[in-house]
Design a protein around this motif. Structure first.
Motif: not given
Length: 474
Positions: A215-222, A224-241
């Protein structure tokens, strides 16, 4: 957070003001969402909620407290979507012959952070990582009135490989450990599961699955993994420009960029030199973020810090020293030079030039319809909030847009629109009163005179007067 009872709010509206209500009057109300300016406004507060708003004379009643805010400008309480309230000062220790970076929580520092955040008008914070137990203790101390500070939504220990360690970090070694860590954080009352750079795609997928299973939202500062792939994997939020994956660069640039990784931190600006913001990689990435409803918290201050040979002079000036706990300041000043270790004068020149691409990227993210959040990557507010707002102004956002980001858009993006983010009946009484109009200069958000959180009014002077000594003992 205070839950809203629709029936109770309806009854308040029917009965009108009674003894015990608080009245705030005489101020100019700024509504960032409607882009309206309403002079001679009033707000009536009952039991921590906004009962009614209006212009001119308030309803006749025997108010318990009448707050004359004449000459001030009122906004909804600010929301910092990236404030590390419970993070302790950076330290480096040697364990088993290897260096370990820690940010272990210290109660005195956390209490200080909380008061300073509130002093600068921040009434709600998303704390994206720190000690799990410390975050849970923060909520208890705020709820029971022992500490004074913003409401908060937390991630617990940040998931990151060594050399990071201590209570603020964790690194599961198996699928079972991923599940156990997510369960531990969920059981402690966390809302988010923070995944950090250094993780592989397989680890990111395990982290997202573990978060969602509990029941947690997954958020990430990435990285190695692209933001596109993270979105496809189900990430809920991305941090930092800092979408600094090679996969998001034009194909011709990827091999040389990848070969340079790990030598130093110059890819933090070189990625922006190489990226084609109108190219197919970025266009597809933005469309994928929108499709999967992934939020992005830009923290432009982090990019700007990389442009300064002496970041202390810009980001920690002497006149602001009182608003950052000395241990936090010393830890940051010790760590900041490491982020640009080995850089040449040319590197700093190139990093400054790359900021125009950073700003352009921020505008692309917003224009694409991505859920945009505004956060500081500071200690939950303080002068860092004003700086982040000023960097958004440099990026081309209007003052109205920036104020909306810091209030209603942050509330919407964090799922808090039924609680806070607007000055409206039925919502929490979260307001900030400024001495100067931020529409004329966004830096005027520093001029806080009063802040109201859940109906409790605090003056800037009281919150900033020796805050560590004002709190009760645990």
């Amino acid at each position: 957070m205070r839950s809203l009872l629709g029936l109770g709010v309806a009854l308040c509206a029917l009965t009108g003001p009674v003894i015990g209500d608080d009245l705030y009057f005489g101020f100019t109300r700024l509504d960032p969402e409607a882009q309206s300016v309403v002079a001679d406004s009033y707000v009536v507060v009952r039991d921590g909620l906004i009962l009614s708003t209006g212009q001119g004379d308030a309803p006749e009643a025997s108010y318990e407290n009448r707050h004359d805010m004449s000459g001030l400008y009122a906004l909804p309480g600010f929301i910092d979507a990236h404030g590390h309230l419970v993070a302790g000062p950076h330290t480096v220790e040697v364990e088993d012959g290897a260096p370990v970076v820690k940010m272990d929580s210290i109660d005195e520092v956390t209490r200080y952070n909380a008061r300073m955040a509130l002093a600068f008008g921040v009434t709600t914070v998303r704390n994206p990582g720190g000690g799990t137990e410390a975050a849970a203790a923060y909520d208890r101390n705020i709820a029971e009135g022992r500490w004074t500070g913003p409401d908060a939504l937390h991630a617990g220990a940040v998931i990151q490989p060594p050399p990071f360690g201590g209570s603020a970090f964790a690194y599961p070694a198996s699928q079972a450990e991923w599940g156990a860590e997510a369960a531990r954080q969920a059981d402690a009352g966390m809302s988010y599961f923070k995944l950090y750079h250094g993780l592989s795609e397989e680890e990111l997928a395990l982290g997202i699955a573990a978060a969602h299973a509990h029941g947690l939202d997954a958020i990430a500062h990435l990285d190695q993994v692209s933001w596109t792939r993270a979105a496809e994997l189900g990430i809920d939020g991305l941090l930092h420009s800092l979408p600094t994956s090679a996969d998001l660069l034009p194909e011709a640039e990827r091999d040389a960029y990848t070969a340079s990784l790990g030598r130093d931190s110059t890819p933090l600006y070189r990625w922006f030199e190489l990226a084609d913001l109108d190219g197919p990689e970025i266009t597809h990435m933005l469309a994928t973020l929108v499709e999967h409803n992934v939020s992005v918290d830009l923290t432009l201050t982090v990019n700007a810090m990389m442009t300064e040979t002496d970041p202390a002079a810009v980001f920690f000036p002497p006149e602001e020293a009182a608003y950052l706990h000395p241990q936090s300041r010393d830890g940051m000043l010790a760590m900041l030079p490491l982020s640009t270790y080995g850089w040449t004068p040319e590197d700093f020149t190139r990093a400054r030039a790359a900021m125009e691409q950073v700003y352009a990227f921020a505008r692309r993210v917003d224009a694409a319809g991505v859920t945009l959040l505004l956060g500081t990557d500071g200690n939950g507010g303080g002068p860092a909030l004003a700086r982040e707002l000023e960097f958004h102004a440099r990026a081309g956002f209007t003052n109205w847009e920036i104020l909306e980001l810091a209030t209603s858009r942050n509330a919407d993006g964090l799922g808090l629109s039924e609680r806070t983010g607007r000055i409206a009946p039925g919502l929490e009484a979260d307001l900030v009163f400024l001495a100067r109009n931020p529409l004329n200069d966004i830096g005027h958000v520093r001029t806080v005179e009063w802040v109201v959180t859940n109906g409790q009014a605090h003056s800037f002077a009281d919150l900033t007067a020796n805050p560590a000594a004002q709190e009760g003992e645990d």
